[in-house]
Design a protein around this motif. Sequence first.
Motif, PDB file in Angstrom:
ATOM      1  N   SER B 210       0.830  -1.209   0.000  1.00 47.42           N
ATOM      2  CA  SER B 210       0.000   0.000   0.000  1.00 47.42           C
ATOM      3  C   SER B 210       0.857   1.249   0.000  1.00 47.42           C
ATOM      4  N   PHE B 211       1.896   1.226   0.824  1.00 42.61           N
ATOM      5  CA  PHE B 211       2.737   2.408   0.976  1.00 42.61           C
ATOM      6  C   PHE B 211       3.587   2.619  -0.271  1.00 42.61           C
ATOM      7  N   LEU B 213       2.694   1.801  -3.208  1.00 43.13           N
ATOM      8  CA  LEU B 213       1.777   2.316  -4.220  1.00 43.13           C
ATOM      9  C   LEU B 213       1.641   3.832  -4.092  1.00 43.13           C
ATOM     10  N   GLN B 214       1.541   4.295  -2.850  1.00 42.59           N
ATOM     11  CA  GLN B 214       1.445   5.737  -2.630  1.00 42.59           C
ATOM     12  C   GLN B 214       2.729   6.432  -3.066  1.00 42.59           C
TER      13      GLN B 214
END
Lengths: 288, 402
Positions: B210-211, B213-214
Amino acid sequence: MNTQALFGQLLIGLINGSFYALLSLGLAVIFGLLNVINFAHGAQYMMGAFMAYLLLEKLGLGYWWALLVVPLIVGISGVLIERLMLSRLYKLDHLYGLLFTFGLALIIEGIFQQQFGSAGVPYPTPEILQGGQKLDFMYLPNYRAWVIAASAVICFATWFVIERTKLGAYLRAATENPTLVQAFGINVPLMITLTYGAGVALAGLAGVFAAAMNQVAPQMGSSLIIVVFAVVVIGGMGSIMGSILTGFGLGMVEGLTKYFYPEASNTVIFVIMAIVLLIRPQGLFGQR
Amino acid sequence: MKFRMKTLAAAAALAFAGTAHAQISGNVVKIGVLNDMSSLYADLGGQGSVLAAKMAIEDFKAKDKGLTVEVISADHQNKPDVATQIANKWIDAEGVDVIVDVPNSGVALAVNEVVRNKQKVFINSGAASSDLTGAKCSPYTVHWTYDTWMLANGTGKAIVKTGGDTWFFITADYAFGHALERDTSAVVTKNGGKVLGDVKVPLNTQDFSSFLLQAQSSKAKIIGLANAGGDTINSIKQAAEFGIVKGGQNLAGLLVFLSDVHGIGLEKAQGLILTSTFYWDMNDQTRAFAKRFMAQNGGKAPTMVQAGVYAGVLHYLKAVAAVKSDDGKKVVDEMKKLPTDDPLFGKGSVRQDGRVIHNAYLFEVKKPSESKYPYDYYKLRATIPAAEAFRPLNEGGCSFVK
């Protein structure tokens, strides 16, 4: 907020959810039949990852072999543990099973730490699953797509065996009233042993899936197992479908938290657990 | 009767030794290696640090100089309370003169206070916090190897200067990560770069996708990893999976040890830029040390933390021999007076605030095809001279620096 990023996070959540589902499934099956809270589940998951690594390093057997062989090895180790040690504790309070498996987890982790060090070992992604797809909203590594699909199939198969086959019916019956089932001529102790073996094999399988994504390290299980316990509690102890759906669902909730408020991403599941326990103590899918 | 003879002999021996080294308490210089022996930092310090301390004693030829030196060790389990307890016991009951290594900033700051109160010596190699020689500085503490300021400055400055002028941080959500991000951001901005964003990640996270991706969608040229140990390893491994480096972004590991790179494997770690003050394959002296070290350490090459333990113990013993005493204050003062010189870090000095000053190096992790032998992992990109590598003396806020 843009919807593209949202989709990305949801998909990622689904991938993590598939691990939660696989692991909590094993826990739920074991708890359902043995009434043992298997704290060694994380260590057995870690063993699965290391077994995959060892097969590759020592015998040259790649990922696909590992998918087949590792659950067998880990499952057999589970059978031995159940027969030689765990089975002696059934007459005692549940707490003893929990303490025993917790101690076991610490020992297994210690051995791997001693042998392989804390930084862990690398495991390559299988060749045909390398690379990824450029979707509209994110880059999806092929390997992760494979993990979602494979674990969905395995979860469904497990659910099917337990809820829709004759063997499953025996299992469920033995959960309710072992003495009566035994009286019908079914070998309940054997069934219990195999169930523990199967539950543990699922953890080993999840370990193989994880090996190519996360670092293969001795602590990889202990950080995951607490979350998985929460998943089982939220889904309802012993409920098969409950733990599958909760696993996937909570993975997605966690994914969203990682986007909106990352600092809370490792607590959000426990907050949900607390709320569920207050409102519906038997869990979302549990029966009273 | 026999017993009495023995006692007499022992007493005589003691008396004799006593005259030789009147100031050495118990006639033994006792070194306590206190670190993480069983968990996430066991590979970068652990038993390897104990070995490094023993090798330093061997190389110092303590026996020929009439010094008896002993090493003991313990596992602090990354818990400040456990570490404090051990440190107290060591000093009060077991006559330990110097505590070395102590990774994990939280633990190190706790031990720093124990040693200050007991007026012994603390030689830190494993911890990152620059507060040890800044706000929390102590006249009994010497900080070897590295600190957060040096990491931020080394990696941050070099990368911005070579075109990496937009940054996104993936930061471990605790004091160490925050400090590292803060220090690095300052360096990036000061050198004309821009910080586009950051994400604070809970400690010991397994999944960084997730991180990442950010970070990917921020379009920053550089993704700074302000974390350590398993967190760094997993973020690097998963960045490779998500095609981040292939997509044109670069990772900057702000605290990466050789043992981490070994754990990740070159396939996934290649191209990573990092700062270190020691690499075993720098020159003939470091290679000779590494060869001896690896032979006794199950084939694992020394990390910079273990090298720092070696150099720290060596310098400590030189000071003890010079002042003929193991009195904490006297020895540390002598350590600061004596220039440092050892085969691993070369020539340097211990500053007034306890900071050891030596060169730092910017490395890039090799491609698998470039690696010719075991642990052939780094290529040198730049040398940061000692004078620039660490925080200037007057900026640390150390109370006794005038």
